[in-house]
Scaffold this active site. Structure first.
Site, mmCIF file in Angstrom:
data_model
loop_
_atom_site.group_PDB
_atom_site.id
_atom_site.type_symbol
_atom_site.label_atom_id
_atom_site.label_comp_id
_atom_site.label_asym_id
_atom_site.label_seq_id
_atom_site.Cartn_x
_atom_site.Cartn_y
_atom_site.Cartn_z
ATOM 1 N N CYS A 1 0.832 -1.319 0.117
ATOM 2 C CA CYS A 1 0.163 0.166 -0.280
ATOM 3 C C CYS A 1 0.723 1.300 0.339
ATOM 4 C CB CYS A 1 -1.269 -0.006 1.292
ATOM 5 S SG CYS A 1 -2.100 1.349 1.115
ATOM 6 N N HIS B 1 -2.580 -5.196 1.747
ATOM 7 C CA HIS B 1 -2.508 -5.726 2.888
ATOM 8 C C HIS B 1 -2.435 -7.502 3.332
ATOM 9 C CE1 HIS B 1 -1.906 -1.588 4.300
ATOM 10 N NE2 HIS B 1 -3.203 -0.520 3.888
ATOM 11 N N GLU C 1 -0.817 -8.544 5.853
ATOM 12 C CA GLU C 1 0.158 -8.610 6.888
ATOM 13 C C GLU C 1 -1.378 -8.474 7.534
ATOM 14 O OE1 GLU C 1 -0.115 -6.260 4.626
ATOM 15 O OE2 GLU C 1 -0.323 -4.281 5.794
HETATM 16 N N1 GLN Z 1 -3.396 6.457 1.362
HETATM 17 C C1 GLN Z 1 -2.852 6.081 1.202
HETATM 18 C C2 GLN Z 1 -0.634 6.583 1.238
HETATM 19 O O1 GLN Z 1 -0.953 7.975 0.459
HETATM 20 C C3 GLN Z 1 -2.091 4.702 1.505
HETATM 21 C C4 GLN Z 1 -2.814 4.032 2.315
HETATM 22 C C5 GLN Z 1 -2.582 2.710 2.943
HETATM 23 O O2 GLN Z 1 -1.159 2.201 3.018
HETATM 24 N N2 GLN Z 1 -3.170 1.319 3.841
HETATM 25 O O3 GLN Z 1 -0.126 6.593 1.338
#
Ligand code: GLN
Length: 192
Positions: free
Chosen positions: A78, A166, A168
């Site tokens: 992410c 995710h 994890e």
């Molecule tokens: N929206 C977040 C970002 O721009 C990422 C979200 C996440 O890691 N769950 O960094």
């Protein structure tokens, strides 16, 4: 053998828990001094803009970049994927080591976060997408390893894996087996 988990901000403790499940030693990375003896890396989810800001006055990211380019297995989830990407829409490129274009927050706002059935290297599992980035495009050197419907949500390029979701938070057996193999031998990551 230690896995460094970037711990500036975000969900780094969830990755620590995954590493504990597979009996892998780890160190939390807050500073360049934490990088010695690290031979694999995890960049967690969280807020990429905050992570970039927190380290802007030191050389942590340039040292991380050198380490990743030395070929150690590196996983970004992410926000971690955003840090790795060469090009970021609606955000800033930071490490720029993974030949992908990603768009931040492309699935919508926090309340549009969702769980979806992801095919990760042939195994299907429900995973969370939390204000996730979209992988818009990637170079030929990049291989998709995860899809949801027909959309690519995870890629690998040499020693670098970026996932927009995710695993994890799920810690299913397939993911943990994969993680264990990846950390030991990044180049064999595709053989689950
Ligand atoms: N929206 C977040 C970002 O721009 C990422 C979200 C996440 O890691 N769950 O960094």
């Amino acid at each position: 053998m230690k896995t460094g988990v970037l711990a500036l901000q975000g969900s780094f403790y969830d990755h620590v828990q995954s590493l504990e499940f597979i009996d892998q030693d780890y160190v939390l990375i807050k500073d360049t001094s934490d990088l010695s003896h690290v031979n694999s890396l995890i960049l967690p989810g969280g807020e990429s803009t905050s992570m970039i800001k927190i380290q802007e006055n030191n050389d942590l990211f340039s040292e991380l970049k050198k380490l990743i380019e030395s070929g150690i297995p590196t996983l970004g989830t992410c926000a971690g994927l955003i840090l790795l990407a060469k090009d970021v829409i609606d955000g800033e490129t930071s490490l720029g080591v993974l030949n992908t274009v990603v768009e931040r927050n492309a699935y919508g706002r926090q309340n549009q976060s969702f769980e979806g059935l992801v095919n990760l290297l042939g195994n299907k599992e429900m995973y969370c997408f939390i204000r996730a980035p979209k992988i818009l495009s990637y170079e030929d050197s990049v291989t998709p390893i995860a899809t949801i419907d027909n959309e690519v949500v995870g890629v690998i390029e040499n020693n670098i894996v970026g996932l927009s979701f995710h695993p994890e938070l799920t810690n299913d057996k397939n993911y943990l087996d994969w993680l264990s193999n990846f950390i030991k031998d990044g180049v064999n990551v595709r053989s689950l």
